[in-house]
Design an enzyme around this catalytic site. Structure first.
Site, short mmCIF file in Angstrom:
data_model
loop_
_atom_site.label_atom_id
_atom_site.label_comp_id
_atom_site.label_asym_id
_atom_site.label_seq_id
_atom_site.Cartn_x
_atom_site.Cartn_y
_atom_site.Cartn_z
N ARG A 100 0.83 -1.20 0.00
CA ARG A 100 0.00 0.00 0.00
C ARG A 100 0.87 1.26 0.00
O ARG A 100 1.93 1.29 0.60
CB ARG A 100 -0.91 0.01 1.23
CG ARG A 100 -1.99 -1.07 1.19
CD ARG A 100 -2.83 -1.04 2.45
NE ARG A 100 -2.06 -1.46 3.62
CZ ARG A 100 -2.56 -1.54 4.85
NH1 ARG A 100 -3.82 -1.21 5.07
NH2 ARG A 100 -1.82 -1.94 5.86
N ASP A 119 0.85 5.70 0.45
CA ASP A 119 0.14 6.76 1.14
C ASP A 119 -0.38 7.82 0.18
O ASP A 119 -0.04 7.84 -1.00
CB ASP A 119 1.07 7.44 2.15
CG ASP A 119 1.52 6.51 3.26
OD1 ASP A 119 0.76 5.59 3.61
OD2 ASP A 119 2.64 6.71 3.78
N TYR A 142 11.74 1.37 -3.88
CA TYR A 142 11.18 2.72 -3.92
C TYR A 142 12.24 3.67 -4.47
O TYR A 142 13.44 3.46 -4.28
CB TYR A 142 10.77 3.21 -2.52
CG TYR A 142 9.46 2.68 -2.02
CD1 TYR A 142 8.28 3.41 -2.18
CD2 TYR A 142 9.38 1.46 -1.38
CE1 TYR A 142 7.07 2.94 -1.70
CE2 TYR A 142 8.17 0.97 -0.89
CZ TYR A 142 7.02 1.71 -1.05
OH TYR A 142 5.82 1.24 -0.58
N ARG A 196 10.00 8.03 4.05
CA ARG A 196 9.88 9.48 4.21
C ARG A 196 10.58 9.95 5.50
O ARG A 196 11.15 11.05 5.54
CB ARG A 196 8.42 9.90 4.20
CG ARG A 196 7.76 9.72 2.83
CD ARG A 196 6.26 9.91 2.91
NE ARG A 196 5.91 11.22 3.44
CZ ARG A 196 4.68 11.54 3.86
NH1 ARG A 196 3.70 10.63 3.80
NH2 ARG A 196 4.43 12.74 4.33
#
Length: 261
Positions: A49, A51, A109, A196
Site C-alpha cells: 500500500r 500513502d 522505492y 519518508r
C-alpha cells in the site's frame, strides 16, 4: 484464472492506495474499472500500500478473474475505464499459489528530490524540494549505517499496523542528476512512513544540520521522537516488488525511464 497486473499511477489526487468508503483511492478506481470491463465485481490484492500523494511505477496486484479475456484485453479494456493518472501496464496469468504481497521477495522505492533556490513548478507533486545545498558523500555515509536487518522503530509512523518493526534494507543508492537527486531504496518490506522518515534524516545530514553518526544514534534509540520530521510524499515512487524469476513478471515499466537517471 489468477492474473497479475502491473499498475502505474500518480498519487496527488488520491487518499493513498487502499480502498475507502468516501475519499478517492487508487485501489477504488482500479477495482471500479476492472469491474466495468469484466461486467462483474472484481477485487484486487496489492504488493504494498502507498500513502496519499505517493506514486506507483509498477504496483503489482493479483485478481481472480471472474471471466475469460485475452491478457492484452485486460490491459486495454481496463484502461478504457481508468482516469488519465492511473494505467494498467501489463497483465500476466499466474498460478493460484501466487500472491502479490506474500510472494514478493522484496520491494523498491525511488525518491526524486529537487535542490533549487526556488520551488518546483512543472514537477510540482512529482519531486520533493530543498533549497539548501546537499553533500552527497555525507548522505551516502549515513545511509550505509541503515543497511542490513534492524529494528526501524525510530522511522515508523505511530499509525503503522505492522506486527514487527524489524526490516531488512538491502541497499540505498544516492546520486545527483543535474538539479535533482535520486534516492533508490531496496528492502524486503517497509514500515508506514519509513522511507519518508529516513529521507528527513538523510537530508538533515546532507545539509550539515546533523553529523553522520547521528543517524546511527537515531536507529539505535528505536524512538520516533529522535528522528527528523516526516518528509514530503511528493517525490516518492513505489518502483514495485520483485519476485522469483520463475514467475516471469515484468520489473520495469516505461515510466521508470522518465525519472532522472
Amino acid at each position: 484464472m489468477r492474473l497479475a497486473l502491473g499498475i502505474a499511477y500518480r498519487g496527488q489526487a488520491y487518499s493513498g492506495w487502499q480502498r475507502q468508503s468516501v475519499d478517492p483511492t487508487v485501489q477504488g478506481r482500479l477495482e471500479s474499472a476492472l469491474s466495468q470491463f469484466a461486467a462483474t465485481p472484481v477485487e484486487t490484492v496489492c504488493a504494498g500500500r502507498t500513502d496519499t500523494g505517493v506514486h506507483g511505477l509498477n504496483q503489482v496486484v493479483h485478481v481472480d478473474a471472474p471471466v475469460q479475456r485475452e491478457l492484452n484485453s485486460w490491459v486495454r479494456g481496463t484502461n478504457r475505464y481508468l482516469p488519465d493518472d492511473i494505467s494498467v501496464q501489463w497483465c500476466q496469468a499466474v498460478g493460484d499459489d501466487f500472491h502479490a504481497r506474500y510472494s514478493a521477495l522484496g520491494r523498491r522505492y525511488t525518491y526524486v528530490l529537487l535542490e533549487s533556490p526556488v520551488r518546483p513548478a512543472i514537477e510540482s507533486g512529482l519531486a520533493g524540494w530543498v533549497f539548501t545545498p546537499l553533500d552527497g558523500d555525507r548522505m551516502r555515509e549515513a545511509a550505509a549505517l541503515l543497511i542490513g536487518e534492524h529494528d526501524f522503530s525510530a522511522f515508523r509512523s505511530s499509525e503503522c499496523q505492522a506486527k514487527s518493526p524489524v526490516r531488512t534494507l538491502n541497499a540505498i543508492a544516492i546520486h545527483r542528476c543535474g538539479a535533482y537527486w535520486r534516492f533508490d531504496f531496496d528492502g524486503n518490506a517497509f514500515l508506514h512512513h519509513m522511507i519518508r522518515n529516513i529521507m528527513g534524516c538523510l537530508l538533515a545530514v546532507g545539509n550539515g544540520r546533523r553529523e553522520v553518526v547521528w543517524l546511527a544514534e537515531v536507529l539505535a534509540s528505536r524512538q520516533r521522537v529522535h528522528a527528523a520530521p516526516t518528509f514530503s510524499p511528493a517525490g516518492l515512487f513505489f518502483a514495485g516488488p520483485y519476485y522469483d524469476a520463475a514467475w516471469g513478471l515484468p520489473i520495469h515499466t516505461a515510466a521508470m525511464d522518465w525519472l532522472p537517471h
